[in-house]
Design a protein around this motif. Sequence first.
Motif, short mmCIF file in Angstrom:
data_model
loop_
_atom_site.label_atom_id
_atom_site.label_comp_id
_atom_site.label_asym_id
_atom_site.label_seq_id
_atom_site.Cartn_x
_atom_site.Cartn_y
_atom_site.Cartn_z
N THR A 240 0.81 -1.22 0.00
CA THR A 240 0.00 0.00 0.00
C THR A 240 0.85 1.27 0.00
OG1 THR A 240 -0.05 -0.16 2.39
CG2 THR A 240 -1.94 -1.08 1.20
N ILE A 241 2.13 1.13 -0.27
CA ILE A 241 3.01 2.30 -0.11
C ILE A 241 2.57 3.46 -1.02
CG2 ILE A 241 4.85 1.79 -1.83
CD1 ILE A 241 5.47 2.61 1.86
N SER A 242 2.01 3.14 -2.19
CA SER A 242 1.57 4.21 -3.11
C SER A 242 0.43 5.04 -2.51
CB SER A 242 1.12 3.60 -4.44
OG SER A 242 0.04 2.71 -4.22
N SER A 243 -0.29 4.46 -1.53
CA SER A 243 -1.44 5.19 -0.96
C SER A 243 -1.00 6.24 0.06
CB SER A 243 -2.40 4.20 -0.32
OG SER A 243 -1.78 3.60 0.81
N TYR A 244 0.29 6.23 0.44
CA TYR A 244 0.76 7.18 1.45
C TYR A 244 1.39 8.43 0.84
CZ TYR A 244 0.09 3.45 4.91
OH TYR A 244 -0.45 2.49 5.72
N LEU A 245 1.35 8.56 -0.49
CA LEU A 245 1.99 9.72 -1.14
C LEU A 245 1.38 11.03 -0.68
CD1 LEU A 245 2.42 8.40 -4.78
CD2 LEU A 245 4.25 9.10 -3.23
N THR A 246 2.22 11.95 -0.31
CA THR A 246 1.73 13.28 0.10
C THR A 246 2.14 14.35 -0.90
OG1 THR A 246 3.70 13.52 1.46
CG2 THR A 246 1.68 12.77 2.57
N GLN A 247 3.18 14.04 -1.66
CA GLN A 247 3.62 15.00 -2.69
C GLN A 247 3.96 14.22 -3.95
OE1 GLN A 247 6.85 17.73 -1.46
NE2 GLN A 247 6.40 17.10 0.65
N GLY A 248 3.71 14.84 -5.12
CA GLY A 248 4.11 14.25 -6.40
C GLY A 248 3.25 13.05 -6.76
N ARG A 249 3.89 12.12 -7.43
CA ARG A 249 3.16 10.96 -7.94
C ARG A 249 3.95 9.68 -7.66
NH1 ARG A 249 6.01 9.36 -12.26
NH2 ARG A 249 7.20 10.89 -13.42
N TYR A 250 3.29 8.55 -8.00
CA TYR A 250 3.91 7.24 -7.81
C TYR A 250 4.84 6.97 -9.00
CZ TYR A 250 4.20 2.22 -6.78
OH TYR A 250 4.65 0.97 -6.49
N LEU A 251 5.62 5.91 -8.94
CA LEU A 251 6.58 5.57 -10.00
C LEU A 251 5.85 5.38 -11.33
CD1 LEU A 251 8.69 2.96 -8.00
CD2 LEU A 251 9.29 5.34 -8.50
N GLY A 252 6.41 5.93 -12.38
CA GLY A 252 5.76 5.85 -13.70
C GLY A 252 6.54 4.95 -14.64
N THR A 253 6.70 5.42 -15.86
CA THR A 253 7.30 4.57 -16.89
C THR A 253 8.81 4.69 -16.96
OG1 THR A 253 6.74 6.35 -18.42
CG2 THR A 253 5.28 4.42 -18.39
N SER A 254 9.33 5.79 -16.47
CA SER A 254 10.79 5.98 -16.54
C SER A 254 11.51 5.06 -15.56
CB SER A 254 11.13 7.44 -16.22
OG SER A 254 12.52 7.55 -16.00
N ASP A 255 12.69 4.56 -15.97
CA ASP A 255 13.45 3.65 -15.10
C ASP A 255 14.19 4.39 -14.00
OD1 ASP A 255 12.60 1.71 -16.72
OD2 ASP A 255 14.51 1.42 -17.79
N HIS A 256 14.33 5.70 -14.12
CA HIS A 256 15.17 6.43 -13.18
C HIS A 256 14.38 7.44 -12.35
CE1 HIS A 256 18.29 4.38 -15.38
NE2 HIS A 256 19.12 4.70 -14.37
#
Lengths: 228, 404
Positions: free
Chosen positions: B126-142
């Motif tokens: 559930t780590i993605s549900s704790y985001l307070t700023q920005g976004r979750y990991l997307g398509t870029s590898d870095h």
Amino acid sequence: MSKAPLISARHISKTYTAKGAAKVTALTSVSLDFAAGEFSAIAGPSGSGKSTLLNIIGTLDAPTSGEVLYEGRKVSGLPPEEAADFRLRALGFIFQAYNLIPVLTAVENAEYPLVLQGVPAAERRARALEVLGWVGMESMADRRPNLLSGGQQQRVAVARSIVHRPMVVLADEPTANLDSKTAASLLDVMESLNKERAVTFVFSSHDPAVLSRARRVLHLHDGKLAPA
Amino acid sequence: MLRLAWRNVCRNLRRSLITVASMACGLAAIMFGQSMIKSVQRQLIEKATSSITGHLQVQNRSIKEYKFPDKYIDDPAPVEAVLARQAGVRAFGKRINVTGLVSSPAGSVGAMICAVEPEKEKEITTISSYLTQGRYLGTSDHEAVMGDKIAQRLDLRLGEKVVLMAQADDGSMGAEAFRVVGIYHTGSTTFDGQFIYVPLAGGQALLATGRKVNQIVVRLDDIGLAERTRQELMEKLGNRPVQVLRWLDIDHEIVAIQTFQNAILDIVLLIVFAIVALGVLNTLLMSLFERVREFGVLMAIGARPRWVMKLVLAESVILGFVGTLLGLALGCTLITYYGKAGLHLAVGDALSYFLPFPKVIYLRFAWMSHWRALLAVLVVSILAALPPALRACRLNPSEALRHV
């Protein structure tokens, strides 16, 4: 061949040994018989051993020596469970202090020996009400002991003692806690039960009212039966 | 007999009520304690498995320290194929977990680098549900997502770059730059201050592992399936150099906490049972001493000693039944209330150091434990009646009749 007496006590002795105290002899070689249909009393002053003898005859206590027989069968020394069965079947008790169960009504008290015998509820209730009628307590059948006078409680105790049609009713000082009028009335009830319904009564008492009604009086002095 | 027993119980109503109340309060307290401990444990397991561990993990067979796997699964594809066909598996994803160093212009801190398959990881933890700023990991590898405490210590903001360093598979020191795209806050000191998430491909580049991973994390439909699924998977993967581990094989600390809590609960239960037993014993002994003459009368009119014993036991059973029923009602009411309103517990703060753990515990029923407690209270109330019952049945009728 002559028929065995209803109750036969042979050479009954009873000695109590209290802790750290000397031996006390309550009864010394008492022998007596009671026949069916008797209305008899064991008399004697306090401490003469009347209650002890009645308890031994009623299998509530065991003699130190001697034996008690009912219709020729030895009942003294029975194991507790068998003695209880014998009492339930053959004996009725009336006590000085009435000793009704306080949480039960008059009719429930009267029917309790039948409860213990496993008699069906309807039958035992009918029989209890019948005997309460004999002792003049039918109208108070639903009252608990605390709402009855001493004399009324003792009448219920009489009903309880005869409801299961015992061979004998053993009454230990039944009038001791009653005034003379109430005592006389209670004795009337027991006398009529003896005459009309052939209930055998054996009393232990030093009440002259009881002794004057008893057809046979046996005297105990210092644990010994006085010669007739 | 039951009628007489019931009336005897009602005879001294205040005393019986006090006894029943002490049993009821005892049972309710036991149920509440059981529910609290079991709810904390359940939430602890839920949080642990949904934050990092998952329900099952597949790791290299020669790994001994499961939490910090130091060896890789060289070819994860066949394992993935088996997992994809396995009944009860809701989701699975590959991971590389390594310790490393995170550096920014402001400084460096040690961190747990978690290289994950972003979309699959969302279904496992559930780590993605704790985001307070920005976004979750997307398509870029870095890209990187990190806890707010690391970001604070390294003075990092969204869009800025960090360099991750860790020992690569070949023994060399790997270093790669990642852009911070998200910052999360779980409330857990460990997670917010130590974990940094990057895409698996980026992690593999950093560590020069190629397609190798050191964990395949599995989420099941039901945590209760863990052992059965583990066995089935082990059979299917038996010829491969991997092992399947349950969450409790990995999270030893949680198992230890559970064991500790259960031991404390058992001690508390023992004390409560002793209090209940003494209460019943006291009531029945008092009642016995008051009624010695009555027992004598009952025996005189033909009650067997065993019958008298049963009468005393029946009174205790009545007290026990009423007490446990009231206790059950009280316990259920308390648990239902705190199941909705929640219970603020300091233990939440303590546990949140290690895991994203809520400060409020919502109580749930633990019927397996509750039934045992209920039965135990009932049995204890009957056992406590044995001494007075035996004493009653051993009374000599003539002595009992003389009792004042």
